[in-house]
Design an enzyme around this catalytic site. Structure first.
Site, PDB file in Angstrom:
ATOM      1  N   PRO A  74     -31.964  28.304  41.692  1.00  0.00           N
ATOM      2  CA  PRO A  74     -33.232  28.586  42.295  1.00  0.00           C
ATOM      3  C   PRO A  74     -33.742  28.310  43.398  1.00  0.00           C
ATOM      4  O   PRO A  74     -32.889  27.701  44.428  1.00  0.00           O
ATOM      5  CB  PRO A  74     -34.007  27.445  41.207  1.00  0.00           C
ATOM      6  CG  PRO A  74     -32.770  26.773  40.227  1.00  0.00           C
ATOM      7  CD  PRO A  74     -31.552  27.183  40.709  1.00  0.00           C
ATOM      8  N   ASP A 114     -25.292  46.336  55.335  1.00  0.00           N
ATOM      9  CA  ASP A 114     -26.217  46.875  54.466  1.00  0.00           C
ATOM     10  C   ASP A 114     -27.992  47.118  55.107  1.00  0.00           C
ATOM     11  O   ASP A 114     -28.763  46.430  54.856  1.00  0.00           O
ATOM     12  CB  ASP A 114     -26.667  45.812  53.199  1.00  0.00           C
ATOM     13  CG  ASP A 114     -27.427  46.574  52.023  1.00  0.00           C
ATOM     14  OD1 ASP A 114     -27.789  47.799  52.091  1.00  0.00           O
ATOM     15  OD2 ASP A 114     -27.579  45.832  51.038  1.00  0.00           O
ATOM     16  N   SER A 143     -35.188  33.201  41.274  1.00  0.00           N
ATOM     17  CA  SER A 143     -33.670  32.760  40.967  1.00  0.00           C
ATOM     18  C   SER A 143     -32.974  33.453  42.201  1.00  0.00           C
ATOM     19  O   SER A 143     -32.949  34.739  42.059  1.00  0.00           O
ATOM     20  CB  SER A 143     -33.177  33.119  39.844  1.00  0.00           C
ATOM     21  OG  SER A 143     -31.891  32.808  39.403  1.00  0.00           O
ATOM     22  N   GLY A 144     -32.152  32.931  42.994  1.00  0.00           N
ATOM     23  CA  GLY A 144     -31.119  33.353  43.616  1.00  0.00           C
ATOM     24  C   GLY A 144     -29.912  33.562  43.231  1.00  0.00           C
ATOM     25  O   GLY A 144     -29.685  33.206  42.110  1.00  0.00           O
ATOM     26  N   SER A 145     -28.850  34.174  44.333  1.00  0.00           N
ATOM     27  CA  SER A 145     -27.544  34.006  43.825  1.00  0.00           C
ATOM     28  C   SER A 145     -26.839  32.872  43.428  1.00  0.00           C
ATOM     29  O   SER A 145     -25.660  32.644  42.619  1.00  0.00           O
ATOM     30  CB  SER A 145     -26.780  34.843  44.896  1.00  0.00           C
ATOM     31  OG  SER A 145     -26.874  34.128  45.987  1.00  0.00           O
TER      32      SER A 145
END
Length: 402
Positions: free
Chosen positions: A115, A240, A110-112
């Site tokens: 799916p 990041d 599951s992504g942000s």
């Protein structure tokens, strides 16, 4: 009064009998002063130019106000249809029709936005069949989520066109569900690969990634090239930089991922304090911990931490400190000690990246040049080994990654 030489004692006189030193020494000092002043002025101008070109990202305490989207007759489906009909026309060239998808979609995670799947596709350039990652927008997406997703697609078409960044392969925006197709990197996450290559794993036959000193410089150089591209070409920061946000191929090419902060900067030129605070403190430059403006040199600090991760085969930074202990120690000029298998040159590079004042840190071009020169003489036979044990169950706590 004119000073004359004693010819019986010295022959360092000109034809008029005047000591040459009286003439030469002031000339040399004058020339040296001019050269020194010229160098100082040149360095000052160069530093000023770098500062002017560098992206300066401001933190905002409040979240970005949500743009209200009109919904005709109270119908979300109508608003969705209108947004898809009026989407950026440049996306058209990236469209991949269902006929280009080979076989069924295989669920990954599951992504942000929804799916994520994996499948083979026929590439747009006609080069053949390639494996792709499908990042989908979930079926119940709001109008705001759809708008953000279309912005994300546009971001990938503009930004993700560098060999050290995960590339866009295509998209599907003609109908729901929407798909963003990215290249599949078969080596997986670099941090996990580093853990597998540690000495205990390798002895058990489980080490998949084998690194030499030359490989370390090669990986670091590729990352620096990708970050230089973001900065110079698009005036963005990554935000990041860490081994967990790198993917690696079997042939040791690496790809930057985790571009969500860069995406936010792309949209607004600012970064919410809440999102910026999600990056673990052990990777942050001092100015980020103090919530001051962020520049490319903030990424440079994190790049030094990444170099430490690679050479230690995935050890957490500041292993002897808890996350909240790091900043007070940095204020007292504390820096991590040299890893046992690091060269002096690489450790000096790390310390250069960890200069307290951002403008004292090296530029990406400096780092790239250094790493490239070291690659020519680095050991490419002996594999890196780390003797200390790494408790993976305690890694998150030690690294401050939750």
């Amino acid at each position: 009064m004119t000073l004359h030489c004693n010819f019986s004692i010295s022959n360092r006189c000109n034809v008029n009998g005047i000591n040459n030193g009286i003439i030469i020494i002031p000339v040399i000092l004058g020339i040296s002063s001019v050269v020194l002043i010229t160098i100082i002025i040149w360095k000052t101008c160069k530093m000023k130019q770098q500062r002017e070109r560098a992206p300066v990202i401001l933190l905002q305490d409040k979240s970005e106000p949500v743009r209200q989207l009109e919904i005709e007759n109270g119908s979300l489906s109508t608003a969705t249809e209108r947004m898809l009909a009026t989407k950026d026309p440049s996306l058209k060239q990236w469209e991949i029709s269902p006929e280009h998808i080979v076989g069924n979609l295989e669920y990954m995670q599951s992504g942000s936005y929804g799916p994520m799947y994996m499948a083979n596709i026929l590439s747009l350039d006609g080069s053949g069949e390639v494996k792709a990652v499908f990042k989908s927008l979930h079926d119940n997406a709001s109008a705001k989520e759809l708008s953000d997703y279309l912005d994300l697609l546009k971001f990938h078409t503009k930004i993700c066109n560098h060999e050290s960044i995960v590339k866009l392969l295509g998209c599907q925006t003609e109908r729901m569900p929407l798909y963003l197709l990215l290249e599949f990197v078969n080596g997986g996450n670099l941090l996990h690969s580093l853990w597998k290559s540690r000495e205990t794993e390798a002895q058990a036959g489980g080490g998949e990634l084998k690194l030499t000193e030359r490989d370390v410089y090669s990986i670091a150089k590729q990352v620096a090239c990708g970050l230089e591209y973001l900065t110079t070409k698009h005036h963005l920061i990554h935000g990041d930089v860490a081994a967990r946000n790198l993917l690696i191929h079997d042939n040791l090419t690496v790809k930057l991922t985790g571009l969500s902060l860069a995406f936010d900067v792309y949209k607004t030129r600012t970064l919410s304090s809440h999102k910026a605070a999600q990056v673990p403190i052990k990777w942050l430059a001092p100015e980020r911990i103090m919530k001051l403006p962020i520049t490319e040199k903030s990424d440079t600090w994190s790049f030094g931490i990444l170099a430490y991760e690679i050479i230690t085969l995935g050890s957490p930074p500041y292993p002897e400190l808890q996350p909240l202990e790091v900043f007070p120690k940095l204020q007292r000029n504390y820096r991590m000690s040299k890893p046992s298998n690091s060269s002096n040159a690489l450790y000096d590079l790390m310390k250069h990246c960890w200069q307290w004042k951002a403008y004292d840190r090296p530029s990406w071009s400096e780092l790239i040049n250094k790493l490239n020169s070291w690659m020519n003489t680095a050991d490419k036979v002996e594999l890196l080994k780390v003797a200390d044990d790494l408790d993976l169950d305690q890694y998150k706590q030690a690294a401050g990654v939750f």
